[in-house]
Design a protein around this motif. Structure first.
Motif, PDB file in Angstrom:
ATOM      1  N   HIS A 178       0.846  -1.200   0.000  1.00 30.13           N
ATOM      2  CA  HIS A 178       0.000   0.000   0.000  1.00 30.13           C
ATOM      3  C   HIS A 178       0.882   1.251   0.000  1.00 30.13           C
ATOM      4  CE1 HIS A 178      -3.754  -2.158   0.355  1.00 30.13           C
ATOM      5  NE2 HIS A 178      -3.244  -2.870   1.347  1.00 30.13           N
ATOM      6  N   TYR A 180       1.819   4.766  -2.467  1.00 27.71           N
ATOM      7  CA  TYR A 180       1.315   5.575  -3.564  1.00 27.71           C
ATOM      8  C   TYR A 180       2.187   6.819  -3.693  1.00 27.71           C
ATOM      9  CZ  TYR A 180      -2.702   2.680  -2.350  1.00 27.71           C
ATOM     10  OH  TYR A 180      -3.526   1.616  -2.035  1.00 27.71           O
ATOM     11  N   THR A 202       1.197   3.147  -8.314  1.00 24.89           N
ATOM     12  CA  THR A 202       0.387   4.323  -8.624  1.00 24.89           C
ATOM     13  C   THR A 202       1.160   5.609  -8.392  1.00 24.89           C
ATOM     14  OG1 THR A 202      -1.645   3.161  -8.023  1.00 24.89           O
ATOM     15  CG2 THR A 202      -1.727   5.568  -8.025  1.00 24.89           C
ATOM     16  N   LYS A 402      -9.368   7.662   0.303  1.00 24.09           N
ATOM     17  CA  LYS A 402      -9.485   6.601  -0.707  1.00 24.09           C
ATOM     18  C   LYS A 402      -8.519   5.459  -0.420  1.00 24.09           C
ATOM     19  CE  LYS A 402      -9.099   5.894  -5.722  1.00 24.09           C
ATOM     20  NZ  LYS A 402      -8.878   6.569  -7.038  1.00 24.09           N
ATOM     21  N   ILE A 403      -7.271   5.783  -0.101  1.00 27.26           N
ATOM     22  CA  ILE A 403      -6.289   4.709   0.097  1.00 27.26           C
ATOM     23  C   ILE A 403      -6.478   4.023   1.453  1.00 27.26           C
ATOM     24  CG2 ILE A 403      -4.630   5.801  -1.457  1.00 27.26           C
ATOM     25  CD1 ILE A 403      -3.032   6.693   0.953  1.00 27.26           C
ATOM     26  N   ARG A 405      -9.484   3.437   2.767  1.00 25.24           N
ATOM     27  CA  ARG A 405     -10.566   2.484   2.498  1.00 25.24           C
ATOM     28  C   ARG A 405     -10.035   1.264   1.764  1.00 25.24           C
ATOM     29  NH1 ARG A 405     -13.487   7.270   1.163  1.00 25.24           N
ATOM     30  NH2 ARG A 405     -13.125   6.886  -1.058  1.00 25.24           N
ATOM     31  N   ARG A 406      -9.146   1.505   0.816  1.00 26.60           N
ATOM     32  CA  ARG A 406      -8.577   0.390   0.043  1.00 26.60           C
ATOM     33  C   ARG A 406      -7.768  -0.537   0.946  1.00 26.60           C
ATOM     34  NH1 ARG A 406      -5.407   2.304  -5.107  1.00 26.60           N
ATOM     35  NH2 ARG A 406      -7.526   3.031  -5.574  1.00 26.60           N
ATOM     36  N   ALA A 407      -6.972   0.055   1.838  1.00 31.29           N
ATOM     37  CA  ALA A 407      -6.164  -0.769   2.766  1.00 31.29           C
ATOM     38  C   ALA A 407      -7.050  -1.555   3.703  1.00 31.29           C
ATOM     39  CB  ALA A 407      -5.218   0.134   3.549  1.00 31.29           C
ATOM     40  N   ASN A 408      -8.139  -0.974   4.164  1.00 29.17           N
ATOM     41  CA  ASN A 408      -9.053  -1.679   5.082  1.00 29.17           C
ATOM     42  C   ASN A 408      -9.752  -2.845   4.390  1.00 29.17           C
ATOM     43  OD1 ASN A 408      -8.453   0.031   7.204  1.00 29.17           O
ATOM     44  ND2 ASN A 408     -10.151   1.427   6.804  1.00 29.17           N
ATOM     45  N   ARG A 409     -10.045  -2.683   3.093  1.00 32.24           N
ATOM     46  CA  ARG A 409     -10.674  -3.781   2.355  1.00 32.24           C
ATOM     47  C   ARG A 409      -9.720  -4.961   2.216  1.00 32.24           C
ATOM     48  NH1 ARG A 409     -12.601   0.307  -1.208  1.00 32.24           N
ATOM     49  NH2 ARG A 409     -10.987  -0.308  -2.723  1.00 32.24           N
ATOM     50  N   ASP A 410      -8.419  -4.645   2.048  1.00 37.85           N
ATOM     51  CA  ASP A 410      -7.437  -5.713   1.870  1.00 37.85           C
ATOM     52  C   ASP A 410      -7.050  -6.348   3.195  1.00 37.85           C
ATOM     53  OD1 ASP A 410      -7.550  -5.098  -0.760  1.00 37.85           O
ATOM     54  OD2 ASP A 410      -5.649  -4.006  -0.833  1.00 37.85           O
TER      55      ASP A 410
END
Length: 410
Positions: A178, A180, A202, A402-403, A405-410
């Motif tokens: 994670h 960016y 990214t 945004k990032i 939320r993305r980290a929490n999903r993973d």
């Protein structure tokens, strides 16, 4: 939201520091971590021992001595002998770690993989994408692999620091999940996309923040009186950390000004930053370093034209500041300059590195007061809509969210 900002030096008037201030005003909790002053009053330091810091940096520079032919005028720093962020993330518990200029033995790159939070890294120069140079100029080896380096030359006994450093970064980046990057200019964002080091990672574009209430036009007559500048001729302004740094292009500016002298143009040159008081054979005032932003704004306001003759630059802060003070800019069309200056709208962009065209741009504005005022007002309007501090802060906050939320999903 709690953001930990990390840089070698994180002062309030650096690009990173201005972002920290803007984020705080927007309601974020901001912690700062650096190696040395200047820093925020409540900032943290990797070490409180000045001797330890110096020893650590010297250790990181030892390998440079194995390249005795290196160009010492060009900055080159190795990625070794740096500090770990692990304990700081554990103790401060941020939602995001935001790194800025972390060269010169600041952050241990391989240890970043151990962090439990997303990492954002603003690329303020090319160092993250090269073996160790900060400004590769015409060299394009960094796009694939830095196997040799024109700035270092050959190493003693076959030692090849560029290859070792490049592979070190490649291995460290490969382990990051994670992470960016932010390119402050569209140019830097493109450079990241061309880099094999940052392949499949990214990089988005977000500009740098500026307090447009501080950097605003002031009374020109009063400003000139403050700096002891003449009122009977146009003032040209140049500023850089040091005029000796080759990629700042001061030598090109002097050639352009001598060309204007042969045309019998009248002007006075003002310089801020480190400068050798050598006889330039041009009317000149050197004011040294300026740390107070309000004083710097008055110097920009005192000038009629700001000239930036850089050979390479990411997103020159001086151009943003000058434009915000309604001072039109003349520069070479390189790097991220076109993000700030639109040719024949906010200033004049000369083809790189055409000294006569640079002189032509300066001459055009010297001869036309109406055009200077018109472009100056358009320049400030452009800064208000693209670099105003609260706007930039909100853009960063949206990206952080945004990032996370993305980290929490993973």
């Amino acid at each position: 939201m709690h953001i930990l900002h990390v840089a070698a030096s994180l002062g309030p008037e650096s690009a990173a520091g201005r972002l920290c201030t803007s984020l705080t005003r927007e309601g974020c909790t901001v912690s700062s971590l650096g190696i040395e002053p200047p820093a925020f009053d409540d900032g943290h330091f990797f070490s409180n021992s000045a001797s330890q810091i110096q020893w650590w940096r010297r250790l990181g520079r030892i390998a440079l001595h194995l390249h005795p032919q290196r160009n010492t005028a060009m900055p080159w720093t190795s990625p070794w002998c740096a500090y770990s962020l692990d304990k700081w993330v554990k103790n401060l518990n941020p939602d995001v770690v935001h790194m800025h200029w972390i060269a010169a033995s600041t952050v241990n790159l391989p240890r970043l993989a151990a962090l439990s939070v997303p990492i954002v890294w603003t690329f303020h120069d090319m160092w993250p994408l090269t073996a160790g140079c900060h400004c590769p100029l015409d060299c394009e080896q960094w796009q694939k692999q830095c196997s040799t380096c024109p700035q270092l030359g050959k190493g003693l006994m076959g030692f090849n620091m560029p290859r070792l450093a490049w592979n070190y970064k490649k291995d460290a980046y490969h382990k990051l999940k994670h992470v960016y990057a932010i390119g402050p200019s569209h140019w830097m964002t493109k450079m990241a996309s061309l880099s094999s080091l940052w392949q499949k990672k990214t990089c988005i574009h977000l500009g740098n923040a500026l307090d447009i209430n501080i950097f605003a036009p002031q009374n020109k007559v009063a400003a000139r009186r403050q700096w002891g500048l003449p009122n009977d001729m146009p003032i040209l302004l140049f500023g850089a950390t040091s005029s000796k740094i080759p990629y700042k292009g001061f030598d090109l500016l002097i050639k352009a000004l001598h060309d204007l002298k042969t045309q019998e143009k009248k002007f006075h040159l003002a310089i801020f930053g480190e400068h050798n008081e050598a006889d330039l054979q041009i009317p000149c005032t050197c004011v040294g370093f300026i740390s107070d932003p309000s004083k710097l704004a008055s110097l920009y306001s005192a000038a009629d034209i700001f000239v930036a003759p850089s050979r390479q630059d990411n997103l020159p802060t001086t151009l943003i500041e000058a434009s915000a003070c309604e001072t039109p800019c003349v520069a070479f069309d390189i790097g991220g300059v076109s993000d700030i200056v639109t040719h024949n709208q906010h200033g004049y962009l000369a083809p790189p590195f055409d000294v006569k065209e640079l002189a032509q741009g300066i001459s055009l504005l010297l001869d036309n007061l109406t055009l200077r005022k018109q472009w100056g007002k358009a320049a400030r309007s452009h800064i208000l809509t693209h670099f105003e501090s609260s706007l930039i802060a909100r853009q960063h906050i949206a990206f952080y969210e945004k990032i996370i939320r993305r980290a929490n999903r993973d």
